[in-house]
Design a protein around this motif. Sequence first.
Motif, PDB file in Angstrom:
ATOM      1  N   VAL A 220      12.142   6.952 -13.486  1.00 48.38           N
ATOM      2  CA  VAL A 220      13.308   5.861 -13.670  1.00 48.38           C
ATOM      3  C   VAL A 220      14.471   6.399 -13.355  1.00 48.38           C
ATOM      4  CG1 VAL A 220      14.052   4.115 -15.449  1.00 48.38           C
ATOM      5  CG2 VAL A 220      11.576   4.725 -15.174  1.00 48.38           C
ATOM      6  N   VAL A 221      15.489   5.572 -12.595  1.00 48.17           N
ATOM      7  CA  VAL A 221      16.796   6.525 -12.125  1.00 48.17           C
ATOM      8  C   VAL A 221      17.961   5.700 -12.902  1.00 48.17           C
ATOM      9  CG1 VAL A 221      15.764   7.309 -10.125  1.00 48.17           C
ATOM     10  CG2 VAL A 221      16.985   5.063  -9.991  1.00 48.17           C
TER      11      VAL A 221
ATOM     12  N   GLY B 250       0.802  -1.344  -0.015  1.00 44.11           N
ATOM     13  CA  GLY B 250      -0.023  -0.029   0.071  1.00 44.11           C
ATOM     14  C   GLY B 250       0.818   1.324   0.088  1.00 44.11           C
ATOM     15  N   LEU B 251       2.062   0.985  -0.497  1.00 50.03           N
ATOM     16  CA  LEU B 251       3.163   2.296  -0.421  1.00 50.03           C
ATOM     17  C   LEU B 251       3.156   2.778  -1.755  1.00 50.03           C
ATOM     18  CD1 LEU B 251       5.721   0.462   1.956  1.00 50.03           C
ATOM     19  CD2 LEU B 251       3.784   2.310   2.520  1.00 50.03           C
ATOM     20  N   GLU B 252       2.389   2.975  -2.654  1.00 51.92           N
ATOM     21  CA  GLU B 252       2.266   3.376  -3.901  1.00 51.92           C
ATOM     22  C   GLU B 252       2.767   4.952  -3.961  1.00 51.92           C
ATOM     23  OE1 GLU B 252       0.063   3.909  -8.129  1.00 51.92           O
ATOM     24  OE2 GLU B 252      -0.919   2.754  -6.570  1.00 51.92           O
ATOM     25  N   GLU B 253       1.862   5.778  -3.441  1.00 52.78           N
ATOM     26  CA  GLU B 253       2.252   7.133  -3.215  1.00 52.78           C
ATOM     27  C   GLU B 253       3.729   7.467  -2.679  1.00 52.78           C
ATOM     28  OE1 GLU B 253       0.143   9.339  -4.417  1.00 52.78           O
ATOM     29  OE2 GLU B 253      -0.891   7.691  -5.140  1.00 52.78           O
TER      30      GLU B 253
ATOM     31  N   HIS C  40       2.031   0.182 -14.306  1.00 48.33           N
ATOM     32  CA  HIS C  40       1.728   1.498 -14.634  1.00 48.33           C
ATOM     33  C   HIS C  40       2.844   2.369 -13.972  1.00 48.33           C
ATOM     34  CE1 HIS C  40      -0.220   1.192 -10.554  1.00 48.33           C
ATOM     35  NE2 HIS C  40       0.283   2.298 -10.406  1.00 48.33           N
ATOM     36  N   PHE C  41       3.892   1.676 -13.053  1.00 46.96           N
ATOM     37  CA  PHE C  41       4.801   2.483 -12.506  1.00 46.96           C
ATOM     38  C   PHE C  41       5.788   3.479 -13.429  1.00 46.96           C
ATOM     39  CE2 PHE C  41       5.411   1.351  -7.689  1.00 46.96           C
ATOM     40  CZ  PHE C  41       4.270   1.484  -7.286  1.00 46.96           C
TER      41      PHE C  41
END
Length: 265
Positions: free
Chosen positions: A61-62, A37-40, A54-55
């Motif tokens: 992207v690093v 639940g840590l998407e944000e 969808h990320f």
Amino acid sequence: MEVFKDQLGNILQPERIPPVRIVSLVPSQTELLYDLGLEEQVVGITKFCVHPYHFKAVKTVVGGTKKVHFDRIRELSPDIILCNKEENTREMVAELNRIAPVHVSDIRTIDDTLELVKQYGQLFACRTEASRITGKINNRLRDFRAFIRDKPVLKAAYFIWKDPWMVAGGNTFIDHLLTLNHFRNIYGDRERYPEIELKKIRMEGDPEIVLLSSEPYPFKEEHAFEIGRFTHHAKTVFVDGEMFSWYGSRLARAFDYFRQLRERL
């Protein structure tokens, strides 16, 4: 005051507790963060972080897992950076520690995975979600062990690369899952991911099953044919590499896959 440690025993002291800006440099751990639940909170990922799909459209992207853009990570002002002992380099971790505290995971067994989920639950204040995931993994593991108990142990080789040919050796998460599936890894006496010579495969163990992983190398039928020239009677099977090498919440889905795989053999 809570003390946070990573799986190497390093003490972490993020400025914000829980950390609210996370950079994840490990694909399976990125998926775990989403399922917690840590998407944000996730602000940076690698180009190999393909789950959830969808990320890539909404996160920065690093770079990859072995080479990252440090300036890009610095611009994200992370509270914490998540790495893995095997997937990321020691030199990378040292440089990342100049930007933010780095949590390094070290996964070789299912117990290590359960411990990682527990650590994330503590670190990111999501203990309920972490407990739900570990409970699901334990329940499905118990059911799978009952299923596999009477299945014969088969000699196996698990290929991960070509040019040079490379396999999963011992002391790896893949080897641990092979053992769980009642496959005896003929290269289990070698460390990590050794290079091998195909012409010696029969002499070095003569596998009954050859498993060709979908990642990191995209094996095809011609590779199965080439390997088959040097095996005596081995059955070649293409397998989902994510199920054998991704830890975290992916394990909750892996046991159904393992059951189906075994039923096909």
